[in-house]
Design a protein around this motif. Structure first.
Motif, mmCIF file in Angstrom:
data_model
loop_
_atom_site.group_PDB
_atom_site.id
_atom_site.type_symbol
_atom_site.label_atom_id
_atom_site.label_comp_id
_atom_site.label_asym_id
_atom_site.label_seq_id
_atom_site.Cartn_x
_atom_site.Cartn_y
_atom_site.Cartn_z
ATOM 1 N N GLN A 35 0.819 -1.214 0.000
ATOM 2 C CA GLN A 35 0.000 0.000 0.000
ATOM 3 C C GLN A 35 0.853 1.265 0.000
ATOM 4 O OE1 GLN A 35 -3.698 0.448 0.005
ATOM 5 N NE2 GLN A 35 -3.068 -1.376 -1.107
ATOM 6 N N HIS A 36 2.006 1.220 0.620
ATOM 7 C CA HIS A 36 2.888 2.388 0.614
ATOM 8 C C HIS A 36 4.303 1.930 0.298
ATOM 9 C CE1 HIS A 36 5.215 5.852 1.618
ATOM 10 N NE2 HIS A 36 4.119 6.566 1.813
ATOM 11 N N PHE A 37 4.859 2.457 -0.759
ATOM 12 C CA PHE A 37 6.147 1.933 -1.218
ATOM 13 C C PHE A 37 7.236 2.088 -0.162
ATOM 14 C CE2 PHE A 37 8.152 5.938 -1.841
ATOM 15 C CZ PHE A 37 9.484 5.668 -2.121
ATOM 16 N N GLY A 38 7.231 3.185 0.590
ATOM 17 C CA GLY A 38 8.285 3.448 1.562
ATOM 18 C C GLY A 38 8.269 2.516 2.753
ATOM 19 N N ARG A 39 7.120 1.889 3.009
ATOM 20 C CA ARG A 39 7.007 0.983 4.153
ATOM 21 C C ARG A 39 7.054 -0.482 3.741
ATOM 22 N NH1 ARG A 39 1.905 3.968 6.293
ATOM 23 N NH2 ARG A 39 2.792 5.989 6.823
ATOM 24 N N ALA A 40 7.278 -0.732 2.465
ATOM 25 C CA ALA A 40 7.290 -2.113 1.964
ATOM 26 C C ALA A 40 8.447 -2.887 2.585
ATOM 27 C CB ALA A 40 7.439 -2.104 0.446
ATOM 28 N N ARG A 41 8.188 -4.126 2.984
ATOM 29 C CA ARG A 41 9.245 -4.964 3.563
ATOM 30 C C ARG A 41 10.168 -5.521 2.486
ATOM 31 N NH1 ARG A 41 7.526 -9.466 7.105
ATOM 32 N NH2 ARG A 41 9.769 -9.551 7.405
ATOM 33 N N TYR A 42 9.635 -5.648 1.270
ATOM 34 C CA TYR A 42 10.399 -6.236 0.170
ATOM 35 C C TYR A 42 10.149 -5.469 -1.125
ATOM 36 C CZ TYR A 42 10.424 -10.222 3.362
ATOM 37 O OH TYR A 42 10.570 -11.026 4.463
ATOM 38 N N PHE A 43 11.047 -5.668 -2.067
ATOM 39 C CA PHE A 43 10.836 -5.187 -3.430
ATOM 40 C C PHE A 43 10.976 -6.370 -4.370
ATOM 41 C CE2 PHE A 43 11.214 -1.044 -1.696
ATOM 42 C CZ PHE A 43 10.671 -0.168 -2.629
ATOM 43 N N GLY A 67 15.881 7.474 4.417
ATOM 44 C CA GLY A 67 15.945 8.909 4.210
ATOM 45 C C GLY A 67 15.545 9.210 2.780
ATOM 46 N N PRO A 68 15.328 10.482 2.457
ATOM 47 C CA PRO A 68 14.939 10.836 1.096
ATOM 48 C C PRO A 68 15.968 10.321 0.089
ATOM 49 C CG PRO A 68 14.797 12.751 2.547
ATOM 50 C CD PRO A 68 15.471 11.648 3.329
ATOM 51 N N GLY A 69 15.499 9.676 -0.944
ATOM 52 C CA GLY A 69 16.386 9.214 -2.006
ATOM 53 C C GLY A 69 16.987 7.837 -1.813
ATOM 54 N N ASP A 70 16.892 7.258 -0.600
ATOM 55 C CA ASP A 70 17.486 5.940 -0.356
ATOM 56 C C ASP A 70 16.842 4.851 -1.225
ATOM 57 O OD1 ASP A 70 19.204 6.956 1.527
ATOM 58 O OD2 ASP A 70 18.062 6.240 3.264
ATOM 59 N N LEU A 71 15.520 4.808 -1.255
ATOM 60 C CA LEU A 71 14.835 3.754 -2.013
ATOM 61 C C LEU A 71 15.000 3.922 -3.522
ATOM 62 C CD1 LEU A 71 11.720 3.207 0.239
ATOM 63 C CD2 LEU A 71 13.580 1.607 -0.181
ATOM 64 N N ARG A 91 7.841 13.895 -3.439
ATOM 65 C CA ARG A 91 9.308 13.978 -3.419
ATOM 66 C C ARG A 91 9.923 12.659 -3.860
ATOM 67 N NH1 ARG A 91 12.408 16.012 1.330
ATOM 68 N NH2 ARG A 91 14.076 15.991 -0.177
ATOM 69 N N ALA A 92 9.314 11.552 -3.465
ATOM 70 C CA ALA A 92 9.819 10.244 -3.890
ATOM 71 C C ALA A 92 9.732 10.110 -5.411
ATOM 72 C CB ALA A 92 9.041 9.122 -3.206
ATOM 73 N N VAL A 93 8.625 10.553 -5.990
ATOM 74 C CA VAL A 93 8.469 10.496 -7.446
ATOM 75 C C VAL A 93 9.587 11.296 -8.110
ATOM 76 C CG1 VAL A 93 6.996 11.112 -9.402
ATOM 77 C CG2 VAL A 93 5.971 10.122 -7.335
ATOM 78 N N HIS A 137 1.700 14.214 3.543
ATOM 79 C CA HIS A 137 2.709 14.886 4.356
ATOM 80 C C HIS A 137 4.086 14.282 4.303
ATOM 81 C CE1 HIS A 137 -0.305 17.577 5.798
ATOM 82 N NE2 HIS A 137 -1.069 16.565 6.102
ATOM 83 N N GLU A 138 4.302 13.277 3.463
ATOM 84 C CA GLU A 138 5.661 12.781 3.209
ATOM 85 C C GLU A 138 6.399 12.251 4.430
ATOM 86 O OE1 GLU A 138 7.720 12.645 0.254
ATOM 87 O OE2 GLU A 138 5.714 12.700 -0.522
#
Length: 146
Positions: A35-43, A67-71, A91-93, A137-138
């Motif tokens: 549901q949220h890419f930043g909280r995903a356990r896996y890719f 942090g910003p840009g890590d993923l 910002r992630a986009v 709110h990022e």
């Protein structure tokens, strides 16, 4: 030898590429889009060749406290040119785009189905995620105007 006009086919149909999809569980092709890419356990990194899925590799997300840009950097290092997710902050986009990675949002379902639909141009996306508070709110990764 016959020559084909490649402009008749979408780029994804003739390209070999890797598509990254954030997932909640490591279930291979049956993994569900997170549901949220930043909280995903896996890719899931999906190897696509000529419009068909050749293989799927699932890797643990090393940046769950990111942090910003890590993923985007992580995804880029695995050779992905496209990331398909459900929701993602602006910002992630921007970070993904700075790596030359196309972002597709609003996707849900099994990884294998989502990637196949993307490749053949039939992926239907849901834009209602944009109205959810947690994408506004990022997560403290910076502020943007409304």
């Amino acid at each position: 030898m016959e020559l084909y006009d490649t402009h008749k086919f979408p780029a994804t149909m003739r390209a070999t590429m890797i598509v990254a999809v954030p997932v909640e569980e490591d279930r291979g092709p049956d993994s569900e889009v997170a549901q949220h890419f930043g909280r995903a356990r896996y890719f899931a990194f999906v190897d696509v060749d000529g419009g068909s899925v050749r293989g799927i590799t699932v890797k643990e997300n090393p940046h769950q406290e990111h942090g910003p840009g890590d993923l985007p950097k992580f995804v880029s290092e695995h050779g992905a040119r496209v990331v398909i997710a459900y929701g993602m902050g602006p910002r992630a986009v921007e970070f993904f785009n700075s790596y030359g990675i196309e972002v597709v949002t609003g996707a849900s379902g099994r990884v294998v189905d989502v990637v196949k639909a993307y490749v053949d141009g039939s992926l239907s996306t849901d834009s209602s995620w944009r109205s959810r508070e947690d994408f506004e709110h990022e997560h403290g990764h910076g502020h943007h105007g409304h």
